[in-house]
Scaffold this motif. Structure first.
Motif, short mmCIF file in Angstrom:
data_model
loop_
_atom_site.label_atom_id
_atom_site.label_comp_id
_atom_site.label_asym_id
_atom_site.label_seq_id
_atom_site.Cartn_x
_atom_site.Cartn_y
_atom_site.Cartn_z
N UNK A 13 12.21 -6.42 9.09
CA UNK A 13 13.46 -6.49 8.36
C UNK A 13 13.61 -5.32 7.39
N UNK A 14 12.53 -5.03 6.65
CA UNK A 14 12.59 -3.93 5.68
C UNK A 14 12.84 -2.59 6.36
N UNK A 15 12.28 -2.43 7.56
CA UNK A 15 12.43 -1.15 8.27
C UNK A 15 13.82 -0.95 8.85
N UNK A 16 14.69 -1.95 8.73
CA UNK A 16 16.08 -1.76 9.13
C UNK A 16 16.84 -0.92 8.09
N UNK A 17 16.24 -0.78 6.91
CA UNK A 17 16.82 0.13 5.91
C UNK A 17 16.68 1.55 6.45
N UNK A 18 17.72 2.37 6.36
CA UNK A 18 17.67 3.71 6.98
C UNK A 18 16.63 4.65 6.39
N UNK A 19 16.13 4.36 5.21
CA UNK A 19 15.15 5.26 4.59
C UNK A 19 13.81 4.58 4.32
N UNK A 20 13.54 3.50 5.04
CA UNK A 20 12.28 2.78 4.90
C UNK A 20 11.56 2.74 6.25
N UNK A 21 10.29 3.07 6.25
CA UNK A 21 9.49 3.01 7.48
C UNK A 21 8.07 2.56 7.11
N UNK A 22 7.93 1.25 6.88
CA UNK A 22 6.63 0.69 6.53
C UNK A 22 5.76 0.64 7.79
N UNK A 23 4.51 1.06 7.68
CA UNK A 23 3.60 1.02 8.82
C UNK A 23 3.12 -0.40 9.07
N UNK A 24 2.39 -0.57 10.16
CA UNK A 24 1.87 -1.89 10.51
C UNK A 24 0.48 -2.07 9.90
N UNK A 25 0.21 -3.21 9.26
CA UNK A 25 -1.12 -3.45 8.70
C UNK A 25 -2.15 -3.71 9.79
N UNK A 26 -3.41 -3.70 9.40
CA UNK A 26 -4.49 -3.98 10.33
C UNK A 26 -5.67 -4.54 9.58
N UNK A 27 -6.88 -4.36 10.14
CA UNK A 27 -8.08 -4.91 9.50
C UNK A 27 -8.76 -3.88 8.61
N UNK B 62 -5.54 26.00 3.78
CA UNK B 62 -5.81 25.46 5.13
C UNK B 62 -6.77 24.28 5.05
N UNK B 63 -7.80 24.40 4.22
CA UNK B 63 -8.74 23.28 4.05
C UNK B 63 -8.05 22.07 3.46
N UNK B 64 -7.22 22.29 2.46
CA UNK B 64 -6.53 21.20 1.77
C UNK B 64 -5.46 20.56 2.65
N UNK B 65 -4.89 21.33 3.56
CA UNK B 65 -3.79 20.83 4.39
C UNK B 65 -4.23 19.61 5.20
N UNK B 66 -5.37 19.71 5.86
CA UNK B 66 -5.86 18.57 6.66
C UNK B 66 -6.16 17.37 5.77
N UNK B 67 -6.74 17.61 4.62
CA UNK B 67 -7.05 16.52 3.69
C UNK B 67 -5.78 15.85 3.20
N UNK B 68 -4.75 16.65 2.91
CA UNK B 68 -3.48 16.10 2.43
C UNK B 68 -2.79 15.28 3.52
N UNK B 69 -2.82 15.77 4.75
CA UNK B 69 -2.18 15.06 5.86
C UNK B 69 -2.79 13.67 6.02
N UNK B 70 -4.11 13.60 6.03
CA UNK B 70 -4.77 12.31 6.24
C UNK B 70 -4.70 11.40 5.02
N UNK B 71 -4.65 11.99 3.84
CA UNK B 71 -4.49 11.18 2.63
C UNK B 71 -3.09 10.57 2.58
N UNK B 72 -2.09 11.31 3.01
CA UNK B 72 -0.73 10.78 3.09
C UNK B 72 -0.69 9.56 3.99
N UNK B 73 -1.34 9.65 5.13
CA UNK B 73 -1.35 8.53 6.06
C UNK B 73 -2.13 7.36 5.48
N UNK B 74 -3.24 7.66 4.81
CA UNK B 74 -4.06 6.61 4.23
C UNK B 74 -3.29 5.83 3.16
N UNK B 75 -2.53 6.53 2.33
CA UNK B 75 -1.74 5.88 1.28
C UNK B 75 -0.70 4.95 1.90
N UNK B 76 -0.07 5.41 2.97
CA UNK B 76 0.96 4.59 3.62
C UNK B 76 0.36 3.36 4.30
#
Length: 422
Positions: free
Chosen positions: A245-259, A207-221
């Motif tokens: 353009x890349x996200x038009x690939x059916x198995x690609x979902x790149x997130x939006x960059x920021x600061x 349970x402790x690791x689950x939250x850490x893994x969820x947010x690390x997954x998002x951080x990597x992306x």
């Protein structure tokens, strides 16, 4: 029987949680170290910005089901929702959890349930049990007596989105890790009072690791998107068009960059994993480093713009830089770990240019930004005054605007929402 619930920590998670239990006509005691926070809540007001929360708090306090205090009182269940920041060396700071444990221990009674909601490193819930057992040796705890323990202890990480906290605390599934099966059963009985999602049982460390893994997954992306934006800038490619353009690939979902990446979760939790397994967590560490470096890259783009203006004959002291947004994400007032705030602070502390800050979700600037050459401006005023416009957070007010910048103005849009502004 759960008649009285105590919530330790009345911040972005603790206060909504306390309010939801109170809305089910349960007596709730909210505990916070800040007397100002306690006074605000007992007036029926709130000290944070979160949709619907003000109405719920007013109703809960008015009906007598919610009361705040600075002292821990006896209760049937205790939910700990205190901060878990990082120390300077990226190591988890568990001092708030330890302080909560030591404040709860003196009032514990046989049959009580203690739930740790604070995001924490693997093993923290076991430490919590040990800290309390040292103070109350006459009571038995799960690490000592297993299923027959006097006190039940579990970990249940929150998983909510600021701006939707009230809704998601009710609707989202909850992962519950009891130190024993009876601890899990007790925690389920508590959360079933307010949660409509599923309560899924696992062991406490998972349970402790689950939250850490969820947010690390998002951080990597996010790190991939941020790194891609820097690569594209160097190669003269529009990263926003590329991602679309890349996200038009059916198995690609790149997130939006920021600061960068902010907030108390995604910007912090991966380091908990790195601290626990430094040799194994190579990708997680790299993603953190990429995201932590993005604010410096943005500052570098501002420096280039300042140099360009100075070379054209404008004195540096006459240059005005507008920072649009300093919260860590859109449409909230939360400044925790905000990369936009870090950028604004760095630019303001140089004091060689004027800095205009626009943040529609704040009434005043943080104290360390109240400097001689820093102005807290409305959006329209800043757009008129600025020589360099740095869009850091895509607040609704900015996204809905259709600014037409002058040809001499420099736009640094870290969110890609003003393509037609120039």
């Amino acid at each position: 029987m759960l008649n009285k619930i105590s919530i330790i920590g009345l911040g972005y998670i603790g206060l909504p949680t306390a309010t939801l239990f109170a809305s089910r006509k349960l007596r709730v005691i909210g505990v916070d170290v800040s007397a100002a926070v306690v006074e605000t809540i007992n007036r029926g007001d709130i000290h944070i910005v979160e949709p619907e929360l003000d109405i719920l708090v007013r109703a809960a306090v008015g009906s007598g089901y919610l009361r705040a205090t600075t002292s821990v009182e006896r209760a049937d269940a205790f939910v700990i929702a205190v901060p878990t920041p990082l120390a300077a060396d990226h190591k988890p700071d568990l001092s708030y959890i330890e302080a909560a444990a030591k404040s709860i221990a003196p009032v514990l009674e046989k049959g009580n349930l203690v739930v740790l909601e604070s995001t924490s490193s693997v093993g923290s819930t076991e430490l919590l049990a040990r800290w309390m057992s040292e103070i109350r040796p006459e009571l038995s705890f799960p690490h000592q007596a297993g299923e027959t323990s006097d006190i039940r202890i579990a970990h249940c990480p929150e998983r909510v989105l600021p701006g939707r906290i009230v809704h998601e605390l009710v609707a989202n599934d909850r992962v519950i890790g009891g130190m024993t099966s009876k601890c899990s059963e007790a925690a389920i009985a508590l959360y079933r009072l307010v949660v409509q999602g599923r309560c899924i049982v696992t062991d406490v460390r998972t349970a402790e690791m689950c939250k850490l893994a969820e947010n690390s997954f998002r951080d990597v992306n996010v790190a991939f998107a941020n790194e891609l934006s820097m690569v594209c800038d160097k190669l003269g490619i529009d990263v926003w068009e590329l991602i679309a353009l890349a996200n038009r690939h059916p198995r690609v979902n790149i997130l939006q960059p920021g600061c960068g990446v902010g907030g108390h979760c995604i910007a912090v939790d991966p380091w908990f994993i790195v601290d626990s397994a430094p040799e194994e967590a190579q990708l997680i560490r790299t993603a953190r480093n990429v995201n932590d470096a993005k604010p410096d890259w943005v500052i570098g783009k501002v420096d280039e713009a300042v140099t360009q203006l100075v070379n054209s004959g404008m004195p540096a002291e006459d240059i005005c830089i507008a920072c649009l947004g300093i919260s860590y994400k859109p449409d909230i007032d939360d400044l925790r770990e905000s990369p936009a705030l870090e950028i604004a602070r760095t630019l303001a502390k140089r004091r060689d240019t004027m800095v205009a800050i626009v943040e529609p979700n704040l009434k005043t600037l943080p104290e360390d930004l109240r400097l001689e050459k820093v102005a807290f401006m409305r959006f329209e005023e800043a757009i008129l005054e600025a020589n360099i416009v740095v869009l850091l957070v895509d607040h609704a007010e900015f996204k809905n605007a259709k600014p037409k910048l002058k040809s001499a103005q420099v736009l640094i849009d870290t969110r890609g929402i003003w393509k037609d502004a120039k």
